[in-house]
Design a protein around this motif. Structure first.
Motif, PDB file in Angstrom:
ATOM      1  N   ASP A  75       0.788  -1.323   0.063  1.00 32.71           N
ATOM      2  CA  ASP A  75      -0.055  -0.095   0.115  1.00 32.71           C
ATOM      3  C   ASP A  75       0.581   1.280  -0.038  1.00 32.71           C
ATOM      4  O   ASP A  75       0.163   2.200  -0.416  1.00 32.71           O
ATOM      5  N   GLU A  76       1.987   1.202   0.413  1.00 30.99           N
ATOM      6  CA  GLU A  76       2.790   2.542   0.631  1.00 30.99           C
ATOM      7  C   GLU A  76       4.098   2.215  -0.094  1.00 30.99           C
ATOM      8  O   GLU A  76       5.068   3.128  -0.109  1.00 30.99           O
ATOM      9  N   THR A  77       4.184   1.307  -0.996  1.00 29.11           N
ATOM     10  CA  THR A  77       5.689   1.224  -1.742  1.00 29.11           C
ATOM     11  C   THR A  77       5.058   0.642  -3.313  1.00 29.11           C
ATOM     12  O   THR A  77       4.348  -0.331  -3.319  1.00 29.11           O
ATOM     13  N   PHE A  78       5.751   1.258  -4.339  1.00 27.22           N
ATOM     14  CA  PHE A  78       5.541   1.009  -5.675  1.00 27.22           C
ATOM     15  C   PHE A  78       6.822   1.388  -6.441  1.00 27.22           C
ATOM     16  O   PHE A  78       7.407   2.029  -6.039  1.00 27.22           O
ATOM     17  N   ASP A  79       6.874   0.740  -7.724  1.00 30.17           N
ATOM     18  CA  ASP A  79       8.097   0.923  -8.763  1.00 30.17           C
ATOM     19  C   ASP A  79       7.533   1.972  -9.802  1.00 30.17           C
ATOM     20  O   ASP A  79       6.501   1.728 -10.239  1.00 30.17           O
ATOM     21  N   ARG A  80       8.170   2.650 -10.463  1.00 32.72           N
ATOM     22  CA  ARG A  80       7.875   3.461 -11.520  1.00 32.72           C
ATOM     23  C   ARG A  80       8.863   3.489 -12.499  1.00 32.72           C
ATOM     24  O   ARG A  80      10.188   3.529 -12.024  1.00 32.72           O
ATOM     25  N   ASP A 140      17.146  10.064 -20.671  1.00 31.81           N
ATOM     26  CA  ASP A 140      17.295   8.897 -19.869  1.00 31.81           C
ATOM     27  C   ASP A 140      16.601   8.130 -19.186  1.00 31.81           C
ATOM     28  O   ASP A 140      15.620   8.848 -18.485  1.00 31.81           O
ATOM     29  N   ARG A 141      16.170   6.638 -19.155  1.00 28.05           N
ATOM     30  CA  ARG A 141      15.380   5.978 -18.484  1.00 28.05           C
ATOM     31  C   ARG A 141      15.943   5.753 -16.964  1.00 28.05           C
ATOM     32  O   ARG A 141      17.022   5.303 -16.919  1.00 28.05           O
ATOM     33  N   TYR A 142      15.026   5.700 -16.142  1.00 26.62           N
ATOM     34  CA  TYR A 142      15.447   5.257 -14.666  1.00 26.62           C
ATOM     35  C   TYR A 142      13.967   4.302 -14.198  1.00 26.62           C
ATOM     36  O   TYR A 142      13.074   4.489 -14.580  1.00 26.62           O
ATOM     37  N   ILE A 143      14.299   3.555 -13.267  1.00 30.36           N
ATOM     38  CA  ILE A 143      13.419   2.643 -12.455  1.00 30.36           C
ATOM     39  C   ILE A 143      13.557   3.106 -11.056  1.00 30.36           C
ATOM     40  O   ILE A 143      14.942   3.297 -10.494  1.00 30.36           O
ATOM     41  N   LEU A 191      16.689   2.834  -8.598  1.00 33.77           N
ATOM     42  CA  LEU A 191      17.169   1.613  -8.659  1.00 33.77           C
ATOM     43  C   LEU A 191      18.021   1.284 -10.096  1.00 33.77           C
ATOM     44  O   LEU A 191      18.735   0.296  -9.862  1.00 33.77           O
ATOM     45  N   SER A 192      17.629   1.966 -10.972  1.00 32.79           N
ATOM     46  CA  SER A 192      18.487   1.773 -12.103  1.00 32.79           C
ATOM     47  C   SER A 192      18.387   3.002 -12.883  1.00 32.79           C
ATOM     48  O   SER A 192      17.744   3.777 -12.710  1.00 32.79           O
TER      49      SER A 192
END
Length: 159
Positions: free
Chosen positions: A52-57, A64-67, A83-84
């Motif tokens: 509920d309080e954590t997600f990746d985008r 430049d692309r990032y995660i 993360l990247s």
């Protein structure tokens, strides 16, 4: 490492008054879809819900692309952990209160993969990044004010 922190007042004369809850909702909207809030960002898609309080985008800045992993600390802070991508580190958006006045603090600690710490290249990147990120804090507050005035269709994603 590049470290910058900058704080802006949330409320200004002539603008809608935003309380902590309104600022929090704006930060959650920005975390889910930063495009209306951060003019320099050209892509932003939630890719994974952790809880509920954590997600990746996935985002794109300057081609430049990032995660990023997003951690929500309700009514207080949003932390973006890279993360990247070519620039790793953390960015935080904090709601602060000082003598009853609300502030939005934007901090980042970043490492530029292609430059040595303390190099002229890192310094130049830090200067440019700082300018853009400080502008993003102002743009974020302006977007929240547009929402408060009913001038924006920005909304939270359906649960």
């Amino acid at each position: 490492m590049i470290y910058v922190t900058h704080r802006l007042p949330v409320n200004e004369a002539g603008e809608p008054t935003l309380d902590r809850s309104a600022v929090w909702q704006g930060l959650v909207m920005k975390a889910n879809n930063a495009l209306p809030f951060v003019p320099i960002m050209t892509h932003c898609v939630v890719t994974a819900l952790i809880d509920d309080e954590t997600f990746d985008r996935e985002i794109e800045l300057f081609g430049d692309r990032y995660i990023e992993r997003i951690s929500l600390q309700p009514e207080r802070r949003v932390v973006f952990t890279r993360l990247s991508g070519p620039v790793l580190g953390t960015i935080s958006n904090d709601i602060e209160e000082d003598e009853g006045a609300l502030f939005l603090r934007f901090s980042f600690a970043l490492v530029l993969e292609s430059a040595q710490s303390g190099s002229p290249e890192e310094s130049a990147y830090a200067d440019e990044t700082t300018k853009h990120y400080i502008a993003a804090v102002g743009a974020t507050l302006n977007a929240m004010r547009r929402v408060a005035r009913g001038e924006s269709s920005v909304a939270l994603p359906a649960s």
